[in-house]
Design an enzyme around this catalytic site. Structure first.
Site, PDB file in Angstrom:
ATOM      1  N   ASP A  29      -4.184  -5.667   4.911  1.00 14.03           N
ATOM      2  CA  ASP A  29      -5.287  -6.400   5.536  1.00 14.03           C
ATOM      3  C   ASP A  29      -5.513  -7.772   4.916  1.00 14.03           C
ATOM      4  OD1 ASP A  29      -5.856  -4.464   7.401  1.00 14.03           O
ATOM      5  OD2 ASP A  29      -7.064  -3.316   5.997  1.00 14.03           O
ATOM      6  N   PHE A  83      -3.351   3.745  14.961  1.00 10.73           N
ATOM      7  CA  PHE A  83      -3.814   4.741  13.992  1.00 10.73           C
ATOM      8  C   PHE A  83      -5.080   4.221  13.318  1.00 10.73           C
ATOM      9  CE2 PHE A  83      -0.746   8.187  13.111  1.00 10.73           C
ATOM     10  CZ  PHE A  83       0.218   7.847  14.043  1.00 10.73           C
ATOM     11  N   LYS A 111      -9.054  -3.180  19.485  1.00 14.32           N
ATOM     12  CA  LYS A 111      -7.623  -3.469  19.598  1.00 14.32           C
ATOM     13  C   LYS A 111      -7.098  -3.231  21.026  1.00 14.32           C
ATOM     14  CE  LYS A 111      -7.331  -2.104  14.788  1.00 14.32           C
ATOM     15  NZ  LYS A 111      -6.642  -2.865  13.762  1.00 14.32           N
ATOM     16  N   ASN A 117       0.845  -1.193   0.000  1.00 15.56           N
ATOM     17  CA  ASN A 117       0.000   0.000   0.000  1.00 15.56           C
ATOM     18  C   ASN A 117       0.880   1.243   0.000  1.00 15.56           C
ATOM     19  OD1 ASN A 117       0.544   0.853   2.808  1.00 15.56           O
ATOM     20  ND2 ASN A 117      -0.377  -1.133   3.256  1.00 15.56           N
ATOM     21  N   LYS A 119       6.621 -17.925 -10.992  1.00 11.02           N
ATOM     22  CA  LYS A 119       6.106 -16.650 -11.493  1.00 11.02           C
ATOM     23  C   LYS A 119       4.895 -16.903 -12.407  1.00 11.02           C
ATOM     24  CE  LYS A 119       7.424 -12.748 -14.275  1.00 11.02           C
ATOM     25  NZ  LYS A 119       8.239 -12.358 -15.402  1.00 11.02           N
ATOM     26  N   LYS A 148     -12.213   0.681  16.390  1.00  8.73           N
ATOM     27  CA  LYS A 148     -10.862   0.089  16.408  1.00  8.73           C
ATOM     28  C   LYS A 148     -10.188   0.268  17.763  1.00  8.73           C
ATOM     29  CE  LYS A 148     -10.271   0.614  11.535  1.00  8.73           C
ATOM     30  NZ  LYS A 148      -9.657   1.296  10.413  1.00  8.73           N
TER      31      LYS A 148
END
Ligand code: C5P
Length: 402
Positions: free
Chosen positions: A276, A324, A342, A207, A286, A338
């Site tokens: 995620d 975060f 968490k 990401n 490959k 969250k």
């Protein structure tokens, strides 16, 4: 106790602005020794600097010193901090290669105090990979850098390269001279960057996380006396010197690395943009592109382990955990969920669709949400300042608990 700062001025047009910095330091009872390169004396007169600093300005290796000690050694021993501002591309290169062909570069090598480098130059020069490389090299030796600002430059173009505001340089100097050691004796673990989930031996899913936010937090915790473990996905950033650096690849590896250290840590801050999803079955070879391209290629994904939630279940009494929440919608509601899921002490929520917030930018716009539901929204800030605000909040929590 009096503190002495060496101000090394090199030959950039911004040299004239340093007169104000010297004056401000003196007004605040900080002793200043000004050392100028030959080129700097073409931009501003040593007499101006002598008058403002109230001390002889040093410009040459060959001046006779009034003291018995060799001048560059004597000065270097006197310094609590050495600031190079403005730092030209040439002088940065000299420092990176350890040259000592004039008084200032010789003092840089003899100096053992922290060094703050404030580059200022033409945009193309600043962005030149050779200059960037030299700066990275110096960072690995613990030299601190202030990012130049973006704006109109003396050469007539607009871009990055302007000297930061004198007030900001002054603040940075004050912080480096009197570092707040309020995390001394504490062990902090920070995770940062993106994780990479392999599709096949050459491809992966990642990401936009760069690691900047987490690296700033690790640096701030170090500045404030903590022992720091930085667990990071691959990043182009240089880890802050003095931290224990653990480089990982995927989310599962990151989770294992953090679980190993969890028990020893007083504070855990999850700034990584952890993937995620991972590939259900990584291909051993490959993937060939000559598969019939009209057929969709289906790759099955499964969820990764939620690292903070896993650590949150094993949280020790008194251990502080911060996470975060980077959201694109329903920021507060999602962040709040969250926080509890968490088992965090507070969460740093940011709407990554806002300009100047989130991934791959140097600023962030964050809101702190506490377990009791209280909310504190901060204005747009540099990621360094967000890191300071997070550590301030962690310290306040520790003080409240103790
Ligand atoms: O659930 P979400 O990924 O949005 O939560 C973000 C927070 O959780 C961040 O602090 C991130 O570092 C952490 N996280 C994690 N493990 C995951 C995903 C996110 O620790 N697999």
């Amino acid at each position: 106790m009096g503190r002495t700062v060496g101000i090394g001025i090199t030959g950039g047009i911004a040299a004239y602005k340093i007169a104000e910095l010297v004056s401000k330091l003196k007004k605040n009872d900080i002793d200043v020794v000004v050392i100028m390169t030959e080129a700097a004396t073409r931009f501003i007169s040593p007499l101006t600097m002598r008058t403002l600093s109230g001390r002889e300005v040093l410009t040459s290796l060959w001046e006779t010193s009034q003291e018995w000690k060799v001048q560059h050694i004597g000065i270097a021993e006197e310094l609590d901090l050495l600031v190079i501002a403005p730092a030209t591309a040439n002088f940065i290169a000299k420092m990176a290669y350890g040259l000592a062909d004039d008084l200032l570069s010789t003092i840089v090598l003899a100096n053992t105090a922290p060094v703050l480098v404030v580059p200022s130059m033409n945009t193309n020069m600043f962005l030149n990979p050779i200059v960037q490389d030299n700066m990275k090299k110096l960072q690995t030796f613990g030299y601190r850098f202030m990012d130049p600002e973006t704006g109109m430059l003396a050469c007539g173009v607009s871009g990055v390269g302007r000297l930061p505001e004198i007030d900001d340089i002054y603040l940075q100097i004050k912080n480096l001279l009197t570092p707040n050691q309020d995390l001394a004796g504490k062990k902090v673990m920070v995770n940062a960057g993106t994780t990479y989930e392999d599709i096949d031996p050459v491809r992966f899913i990642a990401n936009r996380g760069t690691g900047k936010m987490g690296y700033c937090i690790a640096q701030e915790a170090l500045n404030r006396g903590a022992e720091v473990i930085l667990v990071s996905g691959k990043s182009h950033l240089v880890p802050p010197s003095g931290c224990k650096f653990v480089e990982v690849w995927g989310a599962e590896e990151m989770c294992e690395a953090m679980l190993c250290c969890q028990d020893d840590c007083d504070i855990i801050i999850g700034a990584a943009a952890v993937g995620d999803f991972r590939i259900a079955q990584m291909m051993e070879q490959k993937l060939k592109k000559d598969n019939d391209r009209s057929e969709p290629l289906i790759i099955e994904l499964v969820g990764t382990t939620d690292i903070l939630a896993t650590l949150g279940e094993k949280k020790k009494p008194g251990q502080i955990m911060v996470g975060f929440a980077a959201e694109t919608q329903n920021l507060m509601e999602n962040a709040n969920k969250k926080l509890h899921k968490k088992n965090l002490d507070f969460i740093v929520a940011n709407d990554v669709t806002m300009e100047g917030a989130g991934f791959a930018v140097d600023t962030n716009i964050v809101t702190f949400i506490d377990r009791d539901g209280s909310v504190n929204s901060l204005p747009k800030m540099s990621k360094e300042d967000v890191a300071t605000a997070i550590i301030d909040k962690v310290v306040a929590l520790i003080n409240y608990m103790e």
